[in-house]
Design a protein around this motif. Structure first.
Motif, PDB file in Angstrom:
ATOM      1  N   TYR A  18     -14.477  11.865  -8.522  1.00 36.90           N
ATOM      2  CA  TYR A  18     -14.090  12.636  -9.706  1.00 36.90           C
ATOM      3  C   TYR A  18     -12.608  12.976  -9.674  1.00 36.90           C
ATOM      4  O   TYR A  18     -11.889  12.769 -10.643  1.00 36.90           O
ATOM      5  CB  TYR A  18     -14.940  13.912  -9.781  1.00 36.90           C
ATOM      6  CG  TYR A  18     -14.705  14.733 -11.009  1.00 36.90           C
ATOM      7  CD1 TYR A  18     -15.338  14.411 -12.196  1.00 36.90           C
ATOM      8  CD2 TYR A  18     -13.851  15.827 -10.985  1.00 36.90           C
ATOM      9  CE1 TYR A  18     -15.126  15.166 -13.337  1.00 36.90           C
ATOM     10  CE2 TYR A  18     -13.635  16.588 -12.112  1.00 36.90           C
ATOM     11  CZ  TYR A  18     -14.264  16.256 -13.285  1.00 36.90           C
ATOM     12  OH  TYR A  18     -14.051  17.007 -14.414  1.00 36.90           O
ATOM     13  N   ASP A  19     -12.158  13.566  -8.575  1.00 37.65           N
ATOM     14  CA  ASP A  19     -10.753  13.906  -8.395  1.00 37.65           C
ATOM     15  C   ASP A  19     -10.486  14.122  -6.911  1.00 37.65           C
ATOM     16  O   ASP A  19     -11.383  13.989  -6.086  1.00 37.65           O
ATOM     17  CB  ASP A  19     -10.344  15.134  -9.215  1.00 37.65           C
ATOM     18  CG  ASP A  19     -11.100  16.403  -8.834  1.00 37.65           C
ATOM     19  OD1 ASP A  19     -11.573  16.515  -7.684  1.00 37.65           O
ATOM     20  OD2 ASP A  19     -11.214  17.302  -9.676  1.00 37.65           O
ATOM     21  N   CYS A  21      -9.023  17.046  -5.680  1.00 39.37           N
ATOM     22  CA  CYS A  21      -8.762  18.468  -5.430  1.00 39.37           C
ATOM     23  C   CYS A  21      -9.405  18.906  -4.113  1.00 39.37           C
ATOM     24  O   CYS A  21      -8.944  19.832  -3.474  1.00 39.37           O
ATOM     25  CB  CYS A  21      -9.282  19.321  -6.577  1.00 39.37           C
ATOM     26  SG  CYS A  21      -8.341  19.085  -8.083  1.00 39.37           S
ATOM     27  N   ASN A  89     -15.222  15.443  -4.265  1.00 36.29           N
ATOM     28  CA  ASN A  89     -15.747  15.692  -5.613  1.00 36.29           C
ATOM     29  C   ASN A  89     -16.138  14.353  -6.236  1.00 36.29           C
ATOM     30  O   ASN A  89     -15.313  13.441  -6.312  1.00 36.29           O
ATOM     31  CB  ASN A  89     -14.697  16.374  -6.491  1.00 36.29           C
ATOM     32  CG  ASN A  89     -14.348  17.764  -6.010  1.00 36.29           C
ATOM     33  OD1 ASN A  89     -15.125  18.398  -5.314  1.00 36.29           O
ATOM     34  ND2 ASN A  89     -13.178  18.245  -6.374  1.00 36.29           N
ATOM     35  N   ARG A  91     -18.648  12.149  -9.377  1.00 41.03           N
ATOM     36  CA  ARG A  91     -19.278  12.198 -10.695  1.00 41.03           C
ATOM     37  C   ARG A  91     -20.795  12.065 -10.546  1.00 41.03           C
ATOM     38  O   ARG A  91     -21.283  11.112  -9.940  1.00 41.03           O
ATOM     39  CB  ARG A  91     -18.770  11.073 -11.578  1.00 41.03           C
ATOM     40  CG  ARG A  91     -17.317  11.180 -11.929  1.00 41.03           C
ATOM     41  CD  ARG A  91     -16.931  10.081 -12.910  1.00 41.03           C
ATOM     42  NE  ARG A  91     -15.505   9.982 -13.020  1.00 41.03           N
ATOM     43  CZ  ARG A  91     -14.736  10.781 -13.762  1.00 41.03           C
ATOM     44  NH1 ARG A  91     -15.288  11.743 -14.462  1.00 41.03           N
ATOM     45  NH2 ARG A  91     -13.435  10.612 -13.788  1.00 41.03           N
TER      46      ARG A  91
END
Length: 117
Positions: A18-19, A21, A89, A91
């Protein structure tokens, strides 16, 4: 000189991550397989951990990690070494499972450092 300009490989994002972070980390594990069946553990497939062994995710399993690279196995394999993501992270719609994800599965993954978004 022509070989220097030749395309070696092509990267195509699949949307599983997802990212960044949260740091994405991976490790190799030994997954126990069902005897007599060959197949592929696909990138994004959930893996359970219980009683000291890893297995492909099942309805009553404890989701633990996500396969990072397609891994082929044969009908004669009892187990296979698989690279898996252990935190990051990801999806939810890109995670692969033969059964529907439950809130318990999502919580188990979160406890182990994997957030589904």
């Amino acid at each position: 000189m022509k070989q220097m300009n030749k395309e070696v490989y092509n990267v195509e994002p699949d949307g599983l991550i997802y990212d960044f972070c949260r740091p994405v980390d991976a490790k190799n594990i030994n997954v126990t397989l069902e005897a007599g069946k060959g197949g592929i553990l696909k990138r994004g497939q959930l893996i359970d951990f219980a009683d000291g062994s890893y297995t492909p995710h099942q309805a009553d399993g404890a989701a633990n990690c996500i396969v990072s690279d397609d891994t082929v196995y044969t009908a004669t394999d009892n187990s296979v070494v698989v690279s898996v993501y252990i935190c990051g992270n990801f999806r939810t719609d890109r995670v692969i499972s033969d059964v529907d994800l439950t809130e318990t599965d999502i919580d188990n993954l979160r406890i182990h450092g994997i957030l589904l978004k």
